[in-house]
Design a protein around this motif. Structure first.
Motif, PDB file in Angstrom:
ATOM      1  N   ALA A 174      33.768  24.996 -15.103  1.00 44.79           N
ATOM      2  CA  ALA A 174      32.887  26.182 -15.048  1.00 44.79           C
ATOM      3  C   ALA A 174      31.659  25.882 -14.205  1.00 44.79           C
ATOM      4  CB  ALA A 174      32.479  26.586 -16.462  1.00 44.79           C
ATOM      5  N   GLU A 175      31.144  24.670 -14.364  1.00 49.36           N
ATOM      6  CA  GLU A 175      29.939  24.313 -13.586  1.00 49.36           C
ATOM      7  C   GLU A 175      30.267  24.281 -12.086  1.00 49.36           C
ATOM      8  OE1 GLU A 175      28.077  20.597 -14.832  1.00 49.36           O
ATOM      9  OE2 GLU A 175      26.136  21.608 -14.693  1.00 49.36           O
ATOM     10  N   LYS A 176      31.433  23.731 -11.743  1.00 54.78           N
ATOM     11  CA  LYS A 176      31.849  23.664 -10.326  1.00 54.78           C
ATOM     12  C   LYS A 176      32.043  25.094  -9.771  1.00 54.78           C
ATOM     13  CE  LYS A 176      34.125  19.130  -9.994  1.00 54.78           C
ATOM     14  NZ  LYS A 176      34.267  18.687 -11.417  1.00 54.78           N
ATOM     15  N   VAL A 177      32.726  25.917 -10.567  1.00 60.62           N
ATOM     16  CA  VAL A 177      32.985  27.293 -10.119  1.00 60.62           C
ATOM     17  C   VAL A 177      31.661  28.024  -9.919  1.00 60.62           C
ATOM     18  CG1 VAL A 177      33.906  29.523 -10.862  1.00 60.62           C
ATOM     19  CG2 VAL A 177      35.282  27.444 -11.158  1.00 60.62           C
ATOM     20  N   ASP A 180      30.022  26.858  -6.768  1.00 56.24           N
ATOM     21  CA  ASP A 180      30.757  27.419  -5.618  1.00 56.24           C
ATOM     22  C   ASP A 180      30.439  28.906  -5.421  1.00 56.24           C
ATOM     23  OD1 ASP A 180      31.850  24.996  -5.223  1.00 56.24           O
ATOM     24  OD2 ASP A 180      33.858  25.477  -5.975  1.00 56.24           O
ATOM     25  N   LEU A 181      30.108  29.583  -6.529  1.00 62.79           N
ATOM     26  CA  LEU A 181      29.763  31.014  -6.440  1.00 62.79           C
ATOM     27  C   LEU A 181      28.317  31.206  -5.973  1.00 62.79           C
ATOM     28  CD1 LEU A 181      31.423  32.498  -9.674  1.00 62.79           C
ATOM     29  CD2 LEU A 181      31.900  33.198  -7.306  1.00 62.79           C
ATOM     30  N   PHE A 186      20.810  28.824 -11.246  1.00 62.74           N
ATOM     31  CA  PHE A 186      20.643  29.332 -12.623  1.00 62.74           C
ATOM     32  C   PHE A 186      21.794  28.966 -13.552  1.00 62.74           C
ATOM     33  CE2 PHE A 186      23.558  32.830 -11.866  1.00 62.74           C
ATOM     34  CZ  PHE A 186      23.361  33.201 -10.543  1.00 62.74           C
ATOM     35  N   ILE A 187      22.593  27.946 -13.149  1.00 57.50           N
ATOM     36  CA  ILE A 187      23.619  27.484 -14.080  1.00 57.50           C
ATOM     37  C   ILE A 187      23.110  26.239 -14.794  1.00 57.50           C
ATOM     38  CG2 ILE A 187      24.862  26.003 -12.431  1.00 57.50           C
ATOM     39  CD1 ILE A 187      26.511  28.322 -15.030  1.00 57.50           C
ATOM     40  N   ARG A 188      23.262  26.215 -16.084  1.00 54.70           N
ATOM     41  CA  ARG A 188      22.773  25.098 -16.909  1.00 54.70           C
ATOM     42  C   ARG A 188      23.913  24.613 -17.808  1.00 54.70           C
ATOM     43  NH1 ARG A 188      17.455  24.293 -14.987  1.00 54.70           N
ATOM     44  NH2 ARG A 188      16.552  26.327 -14.487  1.00 54.70           N
ATOM     45  N   ALA A 273      31.816  37.846 -12.377  1.00 59.47           N
ATOM     46  CA  ALA A 273      32.443  37.069 -11.294  1.00 59.47           C
ATOM     47  C   ALA A 273      32.851  35.694 -11.817  1.00 59.47           C
ATOM     48  CB  ALA A 273      31.460  36.921 -10.136  1.00 59.47           C
ATOM     49  N   LEU A 274      32.035  35.152 -12.713  1.00 56.24           N
ATOM     50  CA  LEU A 274      32.253  33.773 -13.188  1.00 56.24           C
ATOM     51  C   LEU A 274      33.462  33.653 -14.113  1.00 56.24           C
ATOM     52  CD1 LEU A 274      31.201  30.818 -13.429  1.00 56.24           C
ATOM     53  CD2 LEU A 274      29.755  31.608 -15.338  1.00 56.24           C
TER      54      LEU A 274
END
Ligand SMILES: Nc1nc2ncn(CCNC(CO)CO)c2c(=O)[nH]1
Length: 289
Positions: A174-177, A180-181, A186-188, A273-274
């Motif tokens: 999920a972190e990689k995706v 990539d997005l 803002f991803i933690r 999207a995620l």
């Protein structure tokens, strides 16, 4: 609801639900406050209000539509709860986690849970998406645990481990995706702590929760995760940080439900999207839980 005699025990409920639509879901999604739009990602939907489902708990909170949506996500049969149940609504904890048993009995192998949460970690900003790596079940310290009472061997062990509650491969994926997005800013990845609510936390409570290692605070999710892991479903979960927990006495800031719902609206596009992309790569790289 859970005794074998009841026509609406978990098996009865599973049979009733599967009679209403043709397929057995492999993926379950639970939408948190204001995040019900994730259900719109499903194709070929069959929608049932919780009120149509005999003996199913009812949603009472604004931002929780109270609908069970069957459909497919990237070709995977899926069941999505548009609205979950909380202790603060007065539901018994086993009613809150009853849908997890139903998911399991219907054939769900992986559950994606979402929630809105307050940001305790001072590096967090409103609008951040926190992949949950672990949780603190504070109500559990007072004996509120969905597995209390006789163990139902049909579902799992008496003493299930929780050190691997949140699937590590899916966290990394999920972190990689997300990166990539273009969500790097803002991803933690952090620790979610649940309280019972419905009152928001005091400043002293927020400071204590931060000191004991919590990065975000809410009023849900943990009970469902314990129940989902008890019966062997793979779990991935994330929090949308909808406000900053109040940590200073010299501020006029207050947490409100309105801002929780508004942040959900503001971030809906990124979440929508995620989630499908995370699932798409999950079925490619980690098809079996
Ligand atoms: N400080 C703080 N901010 C939050 N944002 C969402 N939630 C989760 C609780 N959500 C409730 C009320 O919005 C509805 O279920 C919280 C919370 O518990 N505390």
């Amino acid at each position: 609801l859970h005794s074998k005699e009841s026509p609406y025990c978990s098996e009865g409920m599973k049979t009733w639900l599967l009679d209403q639509q043709p397929f057995r879901p492999l993926l379950g999604i639970v939408c948190g406050s204001g995040l019900g739009g994730l259900a719109d990602l499903l194709k070929d939907q069959k929608v049932m209000s919780y009120s149509e489902i005999p003996h199913f708990p009812q949603s009472t909170v604004q931002g929780h539509a109270g609908k069970l949506v069957f459909g497919s996500l990237k070709g995977t049969p899926c069941v999505c709860m548009q609205g979950r149940f909380h202790l603060y609504e007065g539901h018994h904890i086993q009613k809150i986690t009853f849908p997890m048993k139903i998911f399991k009995l219907m054939g769900v192998e992986t559950v994606i849970l979402t929630n809105a949460a307050g940001g305790l970690n001072q590096e967090y900003n409103v609008g951040d998406i926190m992949i949950i790596k672990d949780h603190i079940n504070l109500p559990g310290f007072a004996g509120i645990n969905p597995l209390m009472g006789p163990n139902d061997e049909r579902f799992g062990l008496r003493f299930p481990a929780m050190s691997d509650a949140y699937d590590r491969e899916l966290q990394q994926l999920a972190e990689k995706v997300a990166i990539d997005l273009g969500y790097k800013e803002f991803i933690r990845r952090g620790v979610y702590c649940t309280l019972t609510g419905p009152s928001f936390e005091t400043i002293a409570e927020c400071r204590m929760l931060s000191m004991i290692g919590a990065d975000a605070v809410g009023m849900s999710t943990v009970h469902e995760v314990i129940a989902a892991r008890h019966c062997g479903m793979r779990v991935f979960a994330f929090s949308l940080i909808t406000n900053q927990a109040v940590m200073d006495y010299d501020t006029d800031m207050k947490a409100t439900h309105d801002e929780v719902l508004q942040t959900g609206k503001d971030r809906a596009h990124q979440l929508e999207a995620l989630v499908p992309l995370v699932w798409n790569f999950t079925i490619c790289f980690y098809p079996n839980p």
